[in-house]
Design an enzyme around this catalytic site. Structure first.
Site, PDB file in Angstrom:
ATOM      1  N   ILE A  16       0.809  -1.214   0.000  1.00 28.23           N
ATOM      2  CA  ILE A  16       0.000   0.000   0.000  1.00 28.23           C
ATOM      3  C   ILE A  16       0.843   1.266   0.000  1.00 28.23           C
ATOM      4  O   ILE A  16       0.289   2.366  -0.045  1.00 28.23           O
ATOM      5  CB  ILE A  16      -0.959   0.016   1.212  1.00 28.23           C
ATOM      6  CG1 ILE A  16      -0.190  -0.113   2.525  1.00 28.23           C
ATOM      7  CG2 ILE A  16      -2.003  -1.068   1.085  1.00 28.23           C
ATOM      8  CD1 ILE A  16      -1.062  -0.009   3.766  1.00 28.23           C
ATOM      9  N   GLY A  17       2.154   1.151   0.050  1.00 29.92           N
ATOM     10  CA  GLY A  17       2.980   2.358   0.039  1.00 29.92           C
ATOM     11  C   GLY A  17       4.445   2.014   0.216  1.00 29.92           C
ATOM     12  O   GLY A  17       4.838   0.856   0.308  1.00 29.92           O
ATOM     13  N   GLY A  18       5.251   3.066   0.259  1.00 28.61           N
ATOM     14  CA  GLY A  18       6.678   2.857   0.454  1.00 28.61           C
ATOM     15  C   GLY A  18       7.440   4.151   0.306  1.00 28.61           C
ATOM     16  O   GLY A  18       6.931   5.130  -0.255  1.00 28.61           O
ATOM     17  N   GLY A  19       8.648   4.179   0.842  1.00 28.92           N
ATOM     18  CA  GLY A  19       9.506   5.349   0.774  1.00 28.92           C
ATOM     19  C   GLY A  19      10.938   4.931   0.550  1.00 28.92           C
ATOM     20  O   GLY A  19      11.228   3.819   0.105  1.00 28.92           O
ATOM     21  N   MET A  21      13.184   4.315   2.721  1.00 24.52           N
ATOM     22  CA  MET A  21      13.750   3.388   3.697  1.00 24.52           C
ATOM     23  C   MET A  21      12.972   2.096   3.843  1.00 24.52           C
ATOM     24  O   MET A  21      13.530   1.085   4.217  1.00 24.52           O
ATOM     25  CB  MET A  21      13.811   4.073   5.068  1.00 24.52           C
ATOM     26  CG  MET A  21      14.764   5.226   5.129  1.00 24.52           C
ATOM     27  SD  MET A  21      14.734   5.987   6.761  1.00 24.52           S
ATOM     28  CE  MET A  21      13.083   6.627   6.831  1.00 24.52           C
ATOM     29  N   ASP A 133      10.200  14.477  10.310  1.00 24.71           N
ATOM     30  CA  ASP A 133       9.851  14.222   8.902  1.00 24.71           C
ATOM     31  C   ASP A 133       8.367  14.495   8.668  1.00 24.71           C
ATOM     32  O   ASP A 133       7.668  13.691   8.051  1.00 24.71           O
ATOM     33  CB  ASP A 133      10.201  12.774   8.533  1.00 24.71           C
ATOM     34  CG  ASP A 133      10.290  12.575   7.023  1.00 24.71           C
ATOM     35  OD1 ASP A 133      10.394  13.587   6.307  1.00 24.71           O
ATOM     36  OD2 ASP A 133      10.248  11.433   6.569  1.00 24.71           O
TER      37      ASP A 133
END
Length: 729
Positions: A16-19, A21, A133
């Site tokens: 469902i998402g990610g960045g 890290m 952040d």
């Protein structure tokens, strides 16, 4: 990861998402039966021990936060090289998606969102946790409008190994505070600066600072002023713009001193008396990072040659000396002067010839040097030794892999050991280097035999390919499910070992016995033994199993190996069938000798016992008593009651289904005991009842003559065929 059961508990459903890290997955908590979000650390960071340590520490710190506007942390764990954090799953969108879809937002909506973020920051700051952040990507908006701040403490875990990772800085640099951009210690006011940028973006649909690179954006945070929000969106009240201006001051001392102070402003900024308040002014303090005015450099100055200065004007004394005629030199004899000249020239020529001879001798005569043995020495050692002897290392060093030679060591030299060369000669070295490694192929999802063939073709020796113990999985039997080294790892096929793990099919579990358990306990026992599917519950009438308890299980008997994903059918007793009949038999029993103890034992069989005799119970009596024996009858099974007295069968009584149903059960009489003494005969030779005569109502055996009489006391006489029984449908 999709379909993987992380930690034996969290079944990964979808990404469902990610960045920069981590990656975020939606998962189902099998233990608690709820959806969760699982953040998994990216593979490139799993070997950074410092990163992992801080990652865990900060995640645990974030787990201490308990606030309605903070995403809850449920669990932190590790499985092999997978490090993960389990957190609350929020059904909705992140703020970045909402801004892209419909910014600029309404003022009241933007202020409401900012207030909830600020409330979460206030709670975090009170617990000594700085977010570092804050950006729309980390703000989740649930379907009920509730704002949830996520990723608390994760930014603090970023080390120097991640600062240059694409995405980690680029995604956040637009929200950096000036002190963050400088690389100095950040604190609570840094979070408030970032929140000011988020509010700015919600109301203007623009970021305050844009640039071609992360560094240019960071410099703008330090040096440039941003476009005031009301110039881009006149609908913003002055009170709201003041909040943005104050939270985004470059000097932290001019910002809000705490999240609580900023939250108070957000809660009151839309009040009528505040909407048109005076614009906030700030005193510009000197900052070494601000843009400064520097005198421009003129083009003609670039690369100009320094101008030679004029000679100084001559002094009066020099002018006088220049104009005054020189004194005449004394006259010398001409002959002596010419001789001296020839002598001088001769001496000069002789000296020049001697110098030339010395130079030629020393230039053309070069000493010899013996070449040392350099093989087996490091390149640095070889260079130092050659330099010390006056020899030169050829710049074209031969570097290549050689079997048995350690990288960095000399394995050959252009001149052999002991060879004589002139000083200053060049020696070429051959230096070993690591073998060029290959990328490990991916052989997962292929059969073991096909995987071995592929690895042998790649260059691996078949003796170096090993098979690990098979593991349970959802892959077909003999399919490779894991390999070591992993795909794309650098390997040397000539010497590296490969270990392959194959599937042995779905995991099997032992089927437990569910018979005679209640339905709830049976379901719990299935779950505890690893069965994942909800069982099928069926009802069935039973004479032998109590209502609500398990009669049978299907398709596996106790102790059999079973597929944990299969559906188990549990048959639960619904009680006696509808045509069953309950009947209570009133059973008279008497001692062998009235007044003396006799042990009476009763056994029965009915529809519940499947034809076997069951013990009803024992009684020790001295006088005649009536016992109540409950029977369950079916159309095909009668009730039978057996009475033993002092270990000997006294009598057996049968009750049929039809008699019990129709009320026609025949009366029970106590048989003659064959001459036993039931009591002392009276003067007429007959046995008497007790003095009161009202305790019996039964016919008793005779005293040896085969007859007896009812009692003669105050009680009524009973007929010799009297019986006590009752029927219960």
């Amino acid at each position: 990861m999709i379909g993987h059961e992380l930690g034996g508990r969290y079944e990964i459903i979808e990404r469902i998402g990610g960045g920069g890290m981590a990656l975020v997955y939606k998962a189902h908590d099998l233990l608690l039966g709820r959806n969760v979000a699982v953040k998994v650390l990216r593979q490139q960071f799993v070997h950074d021990e410092e990163f992992i340590r801080r990652f865990r520490r900060e995640a645990q710190s974030a787990a201490s936060l308990s606030h309605p506007n903070v995403v809850s942390i449920y669990d932190v764990g590790q499985e092999d090289e997978v490090h993960y954090i389990v957190m609350e799953y929020v059904e909705g969108h992140n703020l970045n998606e909402i801004i892209k879809e419909r910014a600029p937002l309404q003022v009241d909506e933007a202020v409401r969102i900012a207030s909830q973020i600020c409330d979460a920051l206030d709670h975090a700051h009170q617990n000594q946790i700085i977010h570092r952040d804050i950006k729309p990507h980390n703000i989740l908006i649930g379907r009920n409008g509730r704002v949830k701040v996520t990723d608390f403490g994760i930014a603090r875990a970023v080390t120097s190994t991640t600062i240059t990772q694409t995405g980690s800085v680029v995604g956040s640099v637009h929200y950096f505070s000036p002190e963050h951009a400088k690389g100095v210690v950040t604190g609570e006011k840094s979070d408030l600066y970032s929140l000011g940028i988020v509010l700015y973006q919600m109301l203007t649909a623009q970021l305050p600072f844009l640039g071609e690179s992360p560094i240019s954006v960071a410099l703008k945070h330090l040096q440039e002023e941003f476009e005031e929000p009301r110039k881009m969106n006149p609908l913003i009240p002055q009170s709201v713009e003041n909040i943005i201006l104050k939270s985004m001051r470059k000097n932290p001392q001019e910002r809000y001193q705490s999240a609580k102070e900023m939250l108070h402003d957000l809660d009151t900024c839309l009040l009528p008396e505040r909407r048109n308040e005076r614009k906030m002014d700030f005193m510009d303090l000197d900052d070494e990072d601000r843009t400064r005015v520097i005198p421009a450099i003129k083009p003609q100055q670039i690369g100009a040659v320094p101008v030679r200065s004029r000679p100084a004007a001559p002094t009066a004394e020099e002018e006088e000396r220049h104009e005054r005629p020189a004194a005449p030199a004394p006259a010398k004899p001409r002959k002596n002067g010419r001789a001296a000249l020839w002598i001088s020239l001769t001496l000069v020529i002789l000296l020049a010839m001697g110098g030339l001879a010395w130079y030629v001798n020393h230039s053309l005569t070069v000493p010899d040097v013996k070449v040392p043995n350099l093989v087996g020495k490091t390149e640095d050692q070889a260079r130092q030794e050659l330099t010390g002897l006056g020899l030169v290392v050829d710049p074209n060093v031969i570097r290549k892999y050689k079997e048995g030679v350690t990288a960095g060591y000399v394995f050959a030299q252009s001149k052999e050991e002991g060879a004589e060369v002139k000083k200053g000669a060049s020696i070429q070295l051959s230096v070993g280097m690591d073998k060029e490694l290959k990328k490990m192929p991916d052989v997962k999802d292929s059969s073991y035999e096909d995987a071995v063939k592929a690895l042998v073709s790649f260059g691996f020796k078949e003796d170096n390919i090993n098979q690990d113990d098979p593991k349970f999985s959802d892959k077909p039997v003999n399919t490779v499910i894991a390999q070591k080294p992993g795909a794309n790892e650098e390997v040397d096929p000539d010497k590296d070992q490969v270990t392959l793990t194959v599937s042995k099919g779905l995991a099997q579990v032992k089927m437990p016995s569910l018979i005679d358990l209640t339905q709830d306990k049976a379901v719990q026992k299935l779950k505890a033994n690893g069965f994942t599917a909800d069982p099928v519950i069926e009802q069935e009438a039973s004479y032998t199993v109590d209502k609500g308890k398990v009669i049978k299980q299907f398709p596996y008997d106790p102790g059999m190996e079973a597929d944990p994903a299969s559906k188990i059918t549990i048959t639960v007793s619904s009680g006696y069938p509808q045509d069953s009949l309950k009947y209570t038999l009133s059973l008279p029993v008497a001692p062998a000798v009235e007044g003396q103890s006799s042990k009476i034992s009763v056994e029965y069989s009915d529809a519940r016992t499947s034809g076997e005799n069951k013990a009803w119970g024992n009684r020790t009596i001295k006088t005649t008593q009536v016992l109540s024996v409950d029977l369950v009858l079916s159309p095909n099974v009668n009730g039978i009651v057996t009475v033993k007295r002092d270990g000997q069968v006294f009598d057996t009584y049968s009750v049929t289904y039809e008699d019990a149903k129709n009320g026609t059960v025949p009366p029970i009489t106590l048989p003659d005991n064959g001459g036993g003494d039931q009591g002392a005969p009276d003067d007429n030779g007959d046995r008497n009842q007790d003095n009161n005569g009202d305790t019996t109502g039964m016919n008793f055996p005779g005293n040896g003559n085969g007859h007896g009489n009812p009692g003669k006391g105050k009680g009524k006489n009973k007929d010799t065929e009297a019986v006590i029984y009752k029927k219960d449908h």
